[in-house]
Design a protein around this motif. Structure first.
Motif, PDB file in Angstrom:
ATOM      1  N   GLN A  90       8.016  17.703 -15.431  1.00 30.38           N
ATOM      2  CA  GLN A  90       9.437  17.490 -15.713  1.00 30.38           C
ATOM      3  C   GLN A  90       9.664  16.061 -16.217  1.00 30.38           C
ATOM      4  O   GLN A  90      10.387  15.830 -17.181  1.00 30.38           O
ATOM      5  CB  GLN A  90      10.277  17.704 -14.452  1.00 30.38           C
ATOM      6  N   TYR A  91       9.057  15.125 -15.510  1.00 29.98           N
ATOM      7  CA  TYR A  91       9.187  13.699 -15.856  1.00 29.98           C
ATOM      8  C   TYR A  91       8.075  12.979 -15.110  1.00 29.98           C
ATOM      9  O   TYR A  91       7.741  13.328 -13.975  1.00 29.98           O
ATOM     10  CB  TYR A  91      10.544  13.152 -15.421  1.00 29.98           C
ATOM     11  N   PHE A  92       7.506  11.962 -15.732  1.00 28.41           N
ATOM     12  CA  PHE A  92       6.471  11.215 -15.019  1.00 28.41           C
ATOM     13  C   PHE A  92       6.091   9.952 -15.776  1.00 28.41           C
ATOM     14  O   PHE A  92       5.939   9.965 -17.001  1.00 28.41           O
ATOM     15  CB  PHE A  92       5.201  12.056 -14.835  1.00 28.41           C
ATOM     16  N   LYS A  93       5.974   8.868 -15.031  1.00 34.39           N
ATOM     17  CA  LYS A  93       5.386   7.641 -15.537  1.00 34.39           C
ATOM     18  C   LYS A  93       4.386   7.174 -14.493  1.00 34.39           C
ATOM     19  O   LYS A  93       4.757   6.950 -13.340  1.00 34.39           O
ATOM     20  CB  LYS A  93       6.436   6.563 -15.789  1.00 34.39           C
ATOM     21  N   PRO A  94       3.109   7.056 -14.833  1.00 37.49           N
ATOM     22  CA  PRO A  94       2.089   6.726 -13.830  1.00 37.49           C
ATOM     23  C   PRO A  94       2.253   5.305 -13.303  1.00 37.49           C
ATOM     24  O   PRO A  94       2.800   4.432 -13.981  1.00 37.49           O
ATOM     25  CB  PRO A  94       0.775   6.874 -14.603  1.00 37.49           C
ATOM     26  N   PRO A  95       1.749   5.069 -12.111  1.00 38.25           N
ATOM     27  CA  PRO A  95       1.774   3.696 -11.575  1.00 38.25           C
ATOM     28  C   PRO A  95       0.839   2.810 -12.368  1.00 38.25           C
ATOM     29  O   PRO A  95      -0.131   3.270 -12.965  1.00 38.25           O
ATOM     30  CB  PRO A  95       1.301   3.875 -10.128  1.00 38.25           C
ATOM     31  N   GLU A  96       1.116   1.523 -12.362  1.00 37.55           N
ATOM     32  CA  GLU A  96       0.284   0.589 -13.104  1.00 37.55           C
ATOM     33  C   GLU A  96      -1.019   0.266 -12.376  1.00 37.55           C
ATOM     34  O   GLU A  96      -2.000  -0.128 -13.005  1.00 37.55           O
ATOM     35  CB  GLU A  96       1.061  -0.708 -13.385  1.00 37.55           C
ATOM     36  N   LYS A  97      -1.047   0.443 -11.054  1.00 36.04           N
ATOM     37  CA  LYS A  97      -2.266   0.151 -10.300  1.00 36.04           C
ATOM     38  C   LYS A  97      -2.319   1.052  -9.064  1.00 36.04           C
ATOM     39  O   LYS A  97      -1.290   1.516  -8.577  1.00 36.04           O
ATOM     40  CB  LYS A  97      -2.295  -1.313  -9.870  1.00 36.04           C
ATOM     41  N   PRO A  98      -3.532   1.325  -8.570  1.00 38.44           N
ATOM     42  CA  PRO A  98      -3.661   2.135  -7.351  1.00 38.44           C
ATOM     43  C   PRO A  98      -3.046   1.422  -6.148  1.00 38.44           C
ATOM     44  O   PRO A  98      -2.992   0.193  -6.105  1.00 38.44           O
ATOM     45  CB  PRO A  98      -5.174   2.294  -7.189  1.00 38.44           C
ATOM     46  N   ASP A  99      -2.595   2.217  -5.206  1.00 36.59           N
ATOM     47  CA  ASP A  99      -2.033   1.663  -3.967  1.00 36.59           C
ATOM     48  C   ASP A  99      -2.109   2.753  -2.904  1.00 36.59           C
ATOM     49  O   ASP A  99      -1.210   3.582  -2.775  1.00 36.59           O
ATOM     50  CB  ASP A  99      -0.592   1.214  -4.187  1.00 36.59           C
ATOM     51  N   ALA A 100      -3.201   2.752  -2.143  1.00 40.10           N
ATOM     52  CA  ALA A 100      -3.442   3.816  -1.172  1.00 40.10           C
ATOM     53  C   ALA A 100      -2.416   3.815  -0.042  1.00 40.10           C
ATOM     54  O   ALA A 100      -2.072   4.874   0.496  1.00 40.10           O
ATOM     55  CB  ALA A 100      -4.850   3.681  -0.593  1.00 40.10           C
ATOM     56  N   VAL A 101      -1.950   2.635   0.330  1.00 41.77           N
ATOM     57  CA  VAL A 101      -0.961   2.559   1.410  1.00 41.77           C
ATOM     58  C   VAL A 101       0.363   3.174   0.956  1.00 41.77           C
ATOM     59  O   VAL A 101       1.010   3.919   1.699  1.00 41.77           O
ATOM     60  CB  VAL A 101      -0.771   1.099   1.860  1.00 41.77           C
ATOM     61  N   TYR A 102       0.758   2.889  -0.283  1.00 41.69           N
ATOM     62  CA  TYR A 102       2.006   3.463  -0.785  1.00 41.69           C
ATOM     63  C   TYR A 102       1.871   4.966  -0.980  1.00 41.69           C
ATOM     64  O   TYR A 102       2.848   5.708  -0.821  1.00 41.69           O
ATOM     65  CB  TYR A 102       2.404   2.791  -2.102  1.00 41.69           C
ATOM     66  N   ALA A 103       0.665   5.446  -1.302  1.00 46.15           N
ATOM     67  CA  ALA A 103       0.439   6.889  -1.429  1.00 46.15           C
ATOM     68  C   ALA A 103       0.752   7.592  -0.118  1.00 46.15           C
ATOM     69  O   ALA A 103       1.315   8.693  -0.102  1.00 46.15           O
ATOM     70  CB  ALA A 103      -1.008   7.158  -1.841  1.00 46.15           C
ATOM     71  N   MET A 104       0.405   6.956   0.988  1.00 47.36           N
ATOM     72  CA  MET A 104       0.706   7.520   2.298  1.00 47.36           C
ATOM     73  C   MET A 104       2.213   7.611   2.503  1.00 47.36           C
ATOM     74  O   MET A 104       2.723   8.590   3.065  1.00 47.36           O
ATOM     75  CB  MET A 104       0.064   6.661   3.387  1.00 47.36           C
ATOM     76  N   LYS A 105       2.959   6.625   2.032  1.00 44.09           N
ATOM     77  CA  LYS A 105       4.418   6.644   2.172  1.00 44.09           C
ATOM     78  C   LYS A 105       5.045   7.745   1.320  1.00 44.09           C
ATOM     79  O   LYS A 105       5.995   8.415   1.738  1.00 44.09           O
ATOM     80  CB  LYS A 105       4.992   5.279   1.788  1.00 44.09           C
ATOM     81  N   ILE A 106       4.516   7.947   0.106  1.00 43.53           N
ATOM     82  CA  ILE A 106       5.050   8.975  -0.795  1.00 43.53           C
ATOM     83  C   ILE A 106       4.927  10.367  -0.187  1.00 43.53           C
ATOM     84  O   ILE A 106       5.714  11.267  -0.490  1.00 43.53           O
ATOM     85  CB  ILE A 106       4.318   8.908  -2.157  1.00 43.53           C
ATOM     86  N   GLN A 107       3.945  10.547   0.705  1.00 49.20           N
ATOM     87  CA  GLN A 107       3.786  11.854   1.352  1.00 49.20           C
ATOM     88  C   GLN A 107       5.072  12.319   2.043  1.00 49.20           C
ATOM     89  O   GLN A 107       5.321  13.512   2.155  1.00 49.20           O
ATOM     90  CB  GLN A 107       2.651  11.798   2.375  1.00 49.20           C
TER      91      GLN A 107
END
Length: 304
Positions: free
Chosen positions: A9-26
């Protein structure tokens, strides 16, 4: 029949990996007010809808849209977790906390508190999971699909309000332009969805299908009307008397609010029935138990 289009539908990828923030997005995927909840909530409401076809169609439209939102967030998590284990190892020498994980000193506490969710590496292979930000699995009990459209639409408004609040909080927690751009789209859709449910509620009222109080089909004369519009002051202070819920016409137009400053109990002190002797509960007094046992014995003799 559902049909999947490969483009997001819409998407812009992150500029850098961030495993801690990935946990928050869950949380936005599998939390109580996450996209899995509203997706299933709207789809089940639509599948179960017996009302006018426009409501069924609308519910299935938005429920299907929410499937796409989950795909967007899952894709975001995949990008945020990209090369995450390697990155953590490289940073281990610089970061004492991560170094403790890699070195084997109390890794469980440290990894949960400061680094990536270990299940992202162990369970999902650096992918999203149907769980919230602390790893609690998504639960079907989160959804509401009652068959009463007014009750359901109010629940939907609540879910979209909480979902937008959480998306906004996550927006504020990130400085990644790609993450913020994608969340900005989702926040805008939550704005639409809140307005959508408010509009749908008004449609139900205008068409005479449902009104306040829900369910409006229950005869009002069967409830104790003298208590229907009383606000009871159940805490110290009387500041609550200043609200519009304590005076004036009620919101349903069927009564007048009253403020009861010192509400009094309307029932007696309870006297619980004594336990059945065969269940071996604790009675009020020993003699009651003995009497009960004697009565039971008498019944056996008479029966014999």
């Amino acid at each position: 029949m559902f049909y999947h289009t490969k483009k997001l539908q819409y998407f812009k990828p992150p500029e850098k990996p961030d495993a801690v923030y990935a946990m928050k997005i869950q949380e936005l995927i599998g939390g109580t007010f996450g996209e899995m909840t509203v997706m299933m909530q709207y789809l089940f409401q639509g599948w179960n809808c017996r009302g006018p076809v426009k409501y069924r169609d609308m519910l299935l439209d938005i429920g299907t849209e929410e499937i796409g939102h989950i795909e967007m967030l899952a894709t975001m998590i995949a990008h945020l977790l990209d090369k995450a284990p390697v990155k953590l190892q490289e940073e281990g020498a610089k970061d004492a906390v991560v170094g403790a994980v890699m070195g084997g000193s109390n890794p469980r506490d440290v990894i949960m508190a400061a680094a990536m969710n270990p299940q992202h590496a162990i369970v999902s292979g650096l992918g999203a999971m149907p769980a919230d930000s602390v790893g609690f699995p998504w639960n079907g009990r989160f959804i509401v699909a009652s068959g009463n459209l007014m009750a359901d639409f109010r629940s939907n408004l609540h879910a979209e309000s909480q979902g937008r609040l959480q998306a906004v909080r996550l927006y504020e927690m990130s400085d990644d332009p790609g993450v913020k751009d994608t969340l900005s789209f989702m926040i805008a859709r939550d704005t639409m969805h809140q307005n959508q449910w408010l509009a749908a509620i008004e449609d139900l009222k205008a068409e005479g299908l449902e009104d306040t109080p829900v369910p409006s089909s229950f005869p009002l004369e069967l409830e104790k009307r003298e208590f229907a519009y009383q606000f009871w002051n159940h805490s110290e202070g009387t500041e609550s008397a200043e609200g519009s819920w304590a005076k004036g016409a009620s919101m349903d137009g069927k009564g007048e609010f009253q403020y009861v400053k010192n509400p009094q109990p309307l029932g007696p002190e309870p006297t619980p029935p004594q336990p059945e002797p065969k269940l071996h509960g604790t009675p009020q007094a020993r003699e009651v138990e003995a009497k009960g046992q004697q009565n039971a014995s008498d019944r056996v003799i008479i029966g014999g």
